[in-house]
Design a protein around this motif. Sequence first.
Motif, mmCIF file in Angstrom:
data_model
loop_
_atom_site.group_PDB
_atom_site.id
_atom_site.type_symbol
_atom_site.label_atom_id
_atom_site.label_comp_id
_atom_site.label_asym_id
_atom_site.label_seq_id
_atom_site.Cartn_x
_atom_site.Cartn_y
_atom_site.Cartn_z
ATOM 1 N N HIS A 39 19.877 62.736 -85.173
ATOM 2 C CA HIS A 39 20.928 61.897 -85.506
ATOM 3 C C HIS A 39 21.801 62.754 -86.799
ATOM 4 O O HIS A 39 22.724 62.204 -87.331
ATOM 5 C CB HIS A 39 20.576 60.554 -86.023
ATOM 6 C CG HIS A 39 20.362 59.706 -84.927
ATOM 7 N ND1 HIS A 39 20.182 58.339 -85.094
ATOM 8 C CD2 HIS A 39 19.770 60.081 -83.735
ATOM 9 C CE1 HIS A 39 19.701 58.091 -83.666
ATOM 10 N NE2 HIS A 39 19.428 58.768 -83.117
ATOM 11 N N HIS B 290 17.445 54.777 -93.194
ATOM 12 C CA HIS B 290 18.430 54.992 -92.000
ATOM 13 C C HIS B 290 19.437 53.771 -91.740
ATOM 14 O O HIS B 290 19.251 52.779 -92.249
ATOM 15 C CB HIS B 290 17.705 55.419 -90.727
ATOM 16 C CG HIS B 290 18.430 56.008 -89.662
ATOM 17 N ND1 HIS B 290 19.174 57.175 -90.095
ATOM 18 C CD2 HIS B 290 18.394 55.658 -88.476
ATOM 19 C CE1 HIS B 290 19.755 57.505 -88.658
ATOM 20 N NE2 HIS B 290 19.493 56.618 -87.722
ATOM 21 N N ASN B 291 20.302 54.058 -90.917
ATOM 22 C CA ASN B 291 20.880 52.804 -90.447
ATOM 23 C C ASN B 291 20.141 51.514 -89.810
ATOM 24 O O ASN B 291 20.968 50.472 -89.933
ATOM 25 C CB ASN B 291 21.955 53.210 -89.195
ATOM 26 C CG ASN B 291 22.918 54.441 -89.383
ATOM 27 O OD1 ASN B 291 23.116 54.585 -90.609
ATOM 28 N ND2 ASN B 291 23.191 55.273 -88.286
ATOM 29 N N SER B 292 18.922 51.732 -89.388
ATOM 30 C CA SER B 292 18.067 50.524 -89.135
ATOM 31 C C SER B 292 17.617 49.754 -90.064
ATOM 32 O O SER B 292 17.120 48.599 -89.981
ATOM 33 C CB SER B 292 17.136 51.254 -88.286
ATOM 34 O OG SER B 292 16.347 52.110 -88.830
#
Length: 534
Positions: free
Chosen positions: A144, A409-411
């Motif tokens: 990513h 991260h985005n999570s």
Amino acid sequence: MGRRMTRVPRTGRLSLGFAALALLATALPGVAVAQPTTVALGQTSPGNIFATGATPSFEVSTPASSVSWTVHDYWGDETAVGTTPVTDGRALLQVPVDAVGYYELHVTAADGGGAAETSFAVLPEADRSATDDLRFGAQTHFAHGWDPEILVPLLTNIGVQTVRDAQQWQLIETAPGTYDFTVENGRFETFMEELGEASVEPLLNFGLYSPHHDGGATPYTDEGRQAFARFVQEVLAHYGDQIRSIGVYNEPNTPKFGDRGDGLADARPDYHAALAQVVSDAVQEVRPDVEVVAPELLAKTQDFAEGLPWLAEYLRAGGAEALDVVSVHPYRACCTPETLPADIADLRRVMDENGAADAPIWFSELGWPTNDRSEHTTERAQAQYLPRSYVLAFSEGVARYYWYNFMDHNSGPFGLLRRPGDPQGDYTPKPSYVAYAVMTAQLSGLPYDGADRVPGGVHSHRFSDGVTAVRAMWAPEAGTEVRLMTPRPLQVTDTMGVTRTITPYRGAVSLTLSGDPLYVRGNVKAVLHPRGAR
């Protein structure tokens, strides 16, 4: 031991104060309000990660004439304080810390009171085994766009042996049957090269879709499955012997991953078992030495039992024959790691009853976030739970464990490191980063050897190669005392890596345990409660 680290949001308090003054100035025309002097901190080492013996140093930019600063350790103790002069708006701030561990630095400008803070780590020296089984993993997101040049050294610094990442089918297959690994500025090849040079083994997780097959949905037709399998073969051919294991899909029992698009997969176990079978046959055709890791099942504590029937049907539908390793994601942000053993036992029962009795178990994702929503999701809890969860997983026969996530991260904030752009600084450590380093340094090369039976909820887990023995010890209640019967001095290392040697008195060493594990190295004959304790 057991002291709590308290983070004070100093900068937030300052901002609130100046906002109040600004409102006052608006109400009283002619009243001038002094603006805070700005302070910016720069890094001299990526992520403010320093080796033992190095002097932690920071670049300071401010128009102030000087800055004052304080340093607090993981336990909340002030370990250093000082003032540094500033020349032409810049200064090099050097912090004299005399112990390894996690630290927080707070810097305040002399003129106007502006402030900044960051975290840093001083890592313990470690002599990790080069022949240790691959047990200590972490999830990364190089696919990513994470920067491998910065992050791979930060992985190896703490003993991460293997990472779980991906090669993205939807990007690399540029047209039906055409594959280009140089897309996205070559980031897929770059991170694999960096991992190879650092001897970090990748577990490549395959998915999730291709716009050229099955309408971009989760593969559900024979053509879609065969296309998925051809992509796996292409990746194996491209990277060769660097790949020794592959993951088939990700959390297929969830609509988010197992039912992408408008296809018929519908997160169904039979559809995903069929996909695994096709991939397994394709792997056997070109690389029979590669392990197939599946189904990457999501099984949170609150619905762990609900995930097991899905797994049972998956195994019965052919998944058991397709896989070499059973992989699960047993998240439990609601709970402590001590809930793991019972769930692992239930998982093993389902495997035994459905054709996968001989398969090892991998945790290909598990971690606790630091969103401060409960007592289980603070930075202190994350640092405590990380080593405890690894030890408990090993105690129940889990062969490999990938912490989710190496970096925020985005999570969510699951990382051991903060992400670029974080107010604390790019790649700066959380306490769990140091806890991971200490855990791998202490347990490297030592297989799990059993648990001592100690009452009162005390955990004492032995790791030994027959010559060297280390115990990982903790107790849910801070202040729990134990006696270790031993004829010789013991080395006791805390979760931040500080080691002390304790000489026995009348054949015993007394320790006080808490939720932060201690690592005890030496010849321990027995672990007991103090006389009179229950």
